[in-house]
Design a protein around this motif. Sequence first.
Motif, PDB file in Angstrom:
ATOM      1  N   ASN A   1       0.835  -1.206   0.000  1.00  0.00           N
ATOM      2  CA  ASN A   1       0.000   0.000   0.000  1.00  0.00           C
ATOM      3  C   ASN A   1       0.871   1.258   0.000  1.00  0.00           C
ATOM      4  OD1 ASN A   1       0.713   0.604   2.787  1.00  0.00           O
ATOM      5  ND2 ASN A   1      -0.707  -1.024   3.369  1.00  0.00           N
ATOM      6  N   PHE A   2       0.232   2.401  -0.070  1.00  0.00           N
ATOM      7  CA  PHE A   2       0.942   3.676  -0.122  1.00  0.00           C
ATOM      8  C   PHE A   2       1.722   3.948   1.155  1.00  0.00           C
ATOM      9  CE2 PHE A   2       1.036   8.266   0.750  1.00  0.00           C
ATOM     10  CZ  PHE A   2       1.803   8.681  -0.325  1.00  0.00           C
ATOM     11  N   ASN A   3       1.149   3.622   2.314  1.00  0.00           N
ATOM     12  CA  ASN A   3       1.838   3.897   3.578  1.00  0.00           C
ATOM     13  C   ASN A   3       3.164   3.161   3.671  1.00  0.00           C
ATOM     14  OD1 ASN A   3      -0.078   5.672   4.539  1.00  0.00           O
ATOM     15  ND2 ASN A   3      -1.212   4.104   5.648  1.00  0.00           N
ATOM     16  N   GLU A   4       3.207   1.909   3.237  1.00  0.00           N
ATOM     17  CA  GLU A   4       4.461   1.161   3.246  1.00  0.00           C
ATOM     18  C   GLU A   4       5.471   1.779   2.280  1.00  0.00           C
ATOM     19  OE1 GLU A   4       4.243  -3.050   2.749  1.00  0.00           O
ATOM     20  OE2 GLU A   4       2.780  -3.268   4.371  1.00  0.00           O
ATOM     21  N   ALA A   5       5.016   2.166   1.102  1.00  0.00           N
ATOM     22  CA  ALA A   5       5.907   2.796   0.122  1.00  0.00           C
ATOM     23  C   ALA A   5       6.456   4.114   0.660  1.00  0.00           C
ATOM     24  CB  ALA A   5       5.163   3.026  -1.192  1.00  0.00           C
ATOM     25  N   PHE A   6       5.597   4.906   1.287  1.00  0.00           N
ATOM     26  CA  PHE A   6       6.024   6.205   1.800  1.00  0.00           C
ATOM     27  C   PHE A   6       6.987   6.041   2.976  1.00  0.00           C
ATOM     28  CE2 PHE A   6       5.754  10.259   3.953  1.00  0.00           C
ATOM     29  CZ  PHE A   6       5.815  11.143   2.895  1.00  0.00           C
ATOM     30  N   GLY A   7       6.729   5.064   3.837  1.00  0.00           N
ATOM     31  CA  GLY A   7       7.654   4.795   4.939  1.00  0.00           C
ATOM     32  C   GLY A   7       9.028   4.421   4.426  1.00  0.00           C
ATOM     33  N   PHE A   8       9.070   3.577   3.399  1.00  0.00           N
ATOM     34  CA  PHE A   8      10.327   3.190   2.758  1.00  0.00           C
ATOM     35  C   PHE A   8      11.038   4.417   2.199  1.00  0.00           C
ATOM     36  CE2 PHE A   8      12.210   1.876  -1.418  1.00  0.00           C
ATOM     37  CZ  PHE A   8      13.311   1.181  -0.926  1.00  0.00           C
ATOM     38  N   MET A   9      10.298   5.273   1.505  1.00  0.00           N
ATOM     39  CA  MET A   9      10.887   6.481   0.931  1.00  0.00           C
ATOM     40  C   MET A   9      11.458   7.386   2.022  1.00  0.00           C
ATOM     41  SD  MET A   9       8.143   7.334  -2.073  1.00  0.00           S
ATOM     42  CE  MET A   9       8.960   8.841  -2.543  1.00  0.00           C
ATOM     43  N   THR A  10      10.797   7.465   3.152  1.00  0.00           N
ATOM     44  CA  THR A  10      11.284   8.282   4.255  1.00  0.00           C
ATOM     45  C   THR A  10      12.612   7.739   4.777  1.00  0.00           C
ATOM     46  OG1 THR A  10       9.035   8.886   4.867  1.00  0.00           O
ATOM     47  CG2 THR A  10      10.719   9.171   6.554  1.00  0.00           C
ATOM     48  N   ARG A  11      12.716   6.431   4.936  1.00  0.00           N
ATOM     49  CA  ARG A  11      13.966   5.822   5.393  1.00  0.00           C
ATOM     50  C   ARG A  11      15.081   6.075   4.376  1.00  0.00           C
ATOM     51  NH1 ARG A  11      10.075   2.071   6.715  1.00  0.00           N
ATOM     52  NH2 ARG A  11      10.585   0.637   5.008  1.00  0.00           N
ATOM     53  N   VAL A  12      14.761   5.928   3.098  1.00  0.00           N
ATOM     54  CA  VAL A  12      15.757   6.171   2.049  1.00  0.00           C
ATOM     55  C   VAL A  12      16.188   7.633   2.054  1.00  0.00           C
ATOM     56  CG1 VAL A  12      16.134   6.252  -0.455  1.00  0.00           C
ATOM     57  CG2 VAL A  12      15.011   4.266   0.581  1.00  0.00           C
TER      58      VAL A  12
ATOM     59  N   ASN B   1       7.257   7.906  -7.192  1.00  0.00           N
ATOM     60  CA  ASN B   1       6.342   7.115  -6.384  1.00  0.00           C
ATOM     61  C   ASN B   1       4.947   7.240  -6.983  1.00  0.00           C
ATOM     62  OD1 ASN B   1       4.323   7.836  -3.688  1.00  0.00           O
ATOM     63  ND2 ASN B   1       5.103   5.783  -3.960  1.00  0.00           N
ATOM     64  N   THR B   2       4.322   6.095  -7.229  1.00  0.00           N
ATOM     65  CA  THR B   2       2.928   6.047  -7.636  1.00  0.00           C
ATOM     66  C   THR B   2       2.260   4.991  -6.776  1.00  0.00           C
ATOM     67  OG1 THR B   2       3.544   6.594  -9.902  1.00  0.00           O
ATOM     68  CG2 THR B   2       1.336   5.703  -9.562  1.00  0.00           C
ATOM     69  N   TYR B   3       1.400   5.461  -5.878  1.00  0.00           N
ATOM     70  CA  TYR B   3       0.681   4.633  -4.918  1.00  0.00           C
ATOM     71  C   TYR B   3       1.623   3.680  -4.186  1.00  0.00           C
ATOM     72  CZ  TYR B   3      -2.642   1.497  -2.698  1.00  0.00           C
ATOM     73  OH  TYR B   3      -3.294   0.736  -1.784  1.00  0.00           O
ATOM     74  N   ASN B   4       1.729   2.415  -4.577  1.00  0.00           N
ATOM     75  CA  ASN B   4       2.540   1.445  -3.837  1.00  0.00           C
ATOM     76  C   ASN B   4       3.855   1.107  -4.537  1.00  0.00           C
ATOM     77  OD1 ASN B   4       1.355  -0.011  -5.960  1.00  0.00           O
ATOM     78  ND2 ASN B   4       1.321  -1.902  -4.791  1.00  0.00           N
ATOM     79  N   LYS B   5       4.199   1.848  -5.575  1.00  0.00           N
ATOM     80  CA  LYS B   5       5.416   1.578  -6.341  1.00  0.00           C
ATOM     81  C   LYS B   5       6.417   2.726  -6.175  1.00  0.00           C
ATOM     82  CE  LYS B   5       2.890  -1.030  -9.818  1.00  0.00           C
ATOM     83  NZ  LYS B   5       1.565  -0.872  -9.224  1.00  0.00           N
ATOM     84  N   VAL B   6       7.694   2.359  -6.014  1.00  0.00           N
ATOM     85  CA  VAL B   6       8.777   3.335  -5.932  1.00  0.00           C
ATOM     86  C   VAL B   6       9.847   2.885  -6.919  1.00  0.00           C
ATOM     87  CG1 VAL B   6      10.477   4.457  -4.453  1.00  0.00           C
ATOM     88  CG2 VAL B   6       8.295   3.730  -3.476  1.00  0.00           C
ATOM     89  N   GLU B   7      10.247   3.787  -7.829  1.00  0.00           N
ATOM     90  CA  GLU B   7      11.276   3.478  -8.812  1.00  0.00           C
ATOM     91  C   GLU B   7      12.471   4.401  -8.609  1.00  0.00           C
ATOM     92  OE1 GLU B   7       9.918   2.320 -12.965  1.00  0.00           O
ATOM     93  OE2 GLU B   7       8.189   3.472 -12.218  1.00  0.00           O
ATOM     94  N   PHE B   8      13.677   3.854  -8.800  1.00  0.00           N
ATOM     95  CA  PHE B   8      14.923   4.597  -8.638  1.00  0.00           C
ATOM     96  C   PHE B   8      15.752   4.534  -9.910  1.00  0.00           C
ATOM     97  CE2 PHE B   8      13.903   3.330  -4.326  1.00  0.00           C
ATOM     98  CZ  PHE B   8      14.264   4.436  -3.571  1.00  0.00           C
ATOM     99  N   TRP B   9      16.429   5.623 -10.187  1.00  0.00           N
ATOM    100  CA  TRP B   9      17.448   5.711 -11.226  1.00  0.00           C
ATOM    101  C   TRP B   9      18.637   6.394 -10.567  1.00  0.00           C
ATOM    102  CZ3 TRP B   9      12.338   6.741 -11.820  1.00  0.00           C
ATOM    103  CH2 TRP B   9      11.646   6.002 -12.776  1.00  0.00           C
ATOM    104  N   LEU B  10      19.711   5.654 -10.334  1.00  0.00           N
ATOM    105  CA  LEU B  10      20.875   6.200  -9.648  1.00  0.00           C
ATOM    106  C   LEU B  10      21.998   6.448 -10.636  1.00  0.00           C
ATOM    107  CD1 LEU B  10      21.056   3.806  -6.543  1.00  0.00           C
ATOM    108  CD2 LEU B  10      19.769   5.945  -6.784  1.00  0.00           C
ATOM    109  N   SER B  11      22.557   7.651 -10.566  1.00  0.00           N
ATOM    110  CA  SER B  11      23.774   8.000 -11.296  1.00  0.00           C
ATOM    111  C   SER B  11      24.407   9.164 -10.560  1.00  0.00           C
ATOM    112  CB  SER B  11      23.479   8.373 -12.758  1.00  0.00           C
ATOM    113  OG  SER B  11      22.707   9.553 -12.818  1.00  0.00           O
TER     114      SER B  11
END
Length: 76
Positions: A17-28, A43-53
């Motif tokens: 769900n969104f709350n789990e995704a947002f909690g993860f984003m906060t830790r990151v 972030n879209t609802y329960n999905k988080v995508e990263f592109w690192l460079s």
Amino acid sequence: MWEEKDNTLYRKFEFSNFNEAFGFMTRVALVAEKMDHHPTWTNTYNKVEFWLSTHDAGDIVTEKDRKLAKKIDSCL
């Protein structure tokens, strides 16, 4: 799993769900700020995508990105 794609490290995370995704984003966010190395992410609802460079290195993948990717994984 992280994959190297278009001069970035890419990974998509999916949560229940969104709350789990947002909690993860906060830790990151706390880890990224401490490292002074900030990801490109969405972030879209329960999905988080990263592109690192590393922008200072010409937008290529560096050891800094690999370290951040490991730390992101530890935020799960």
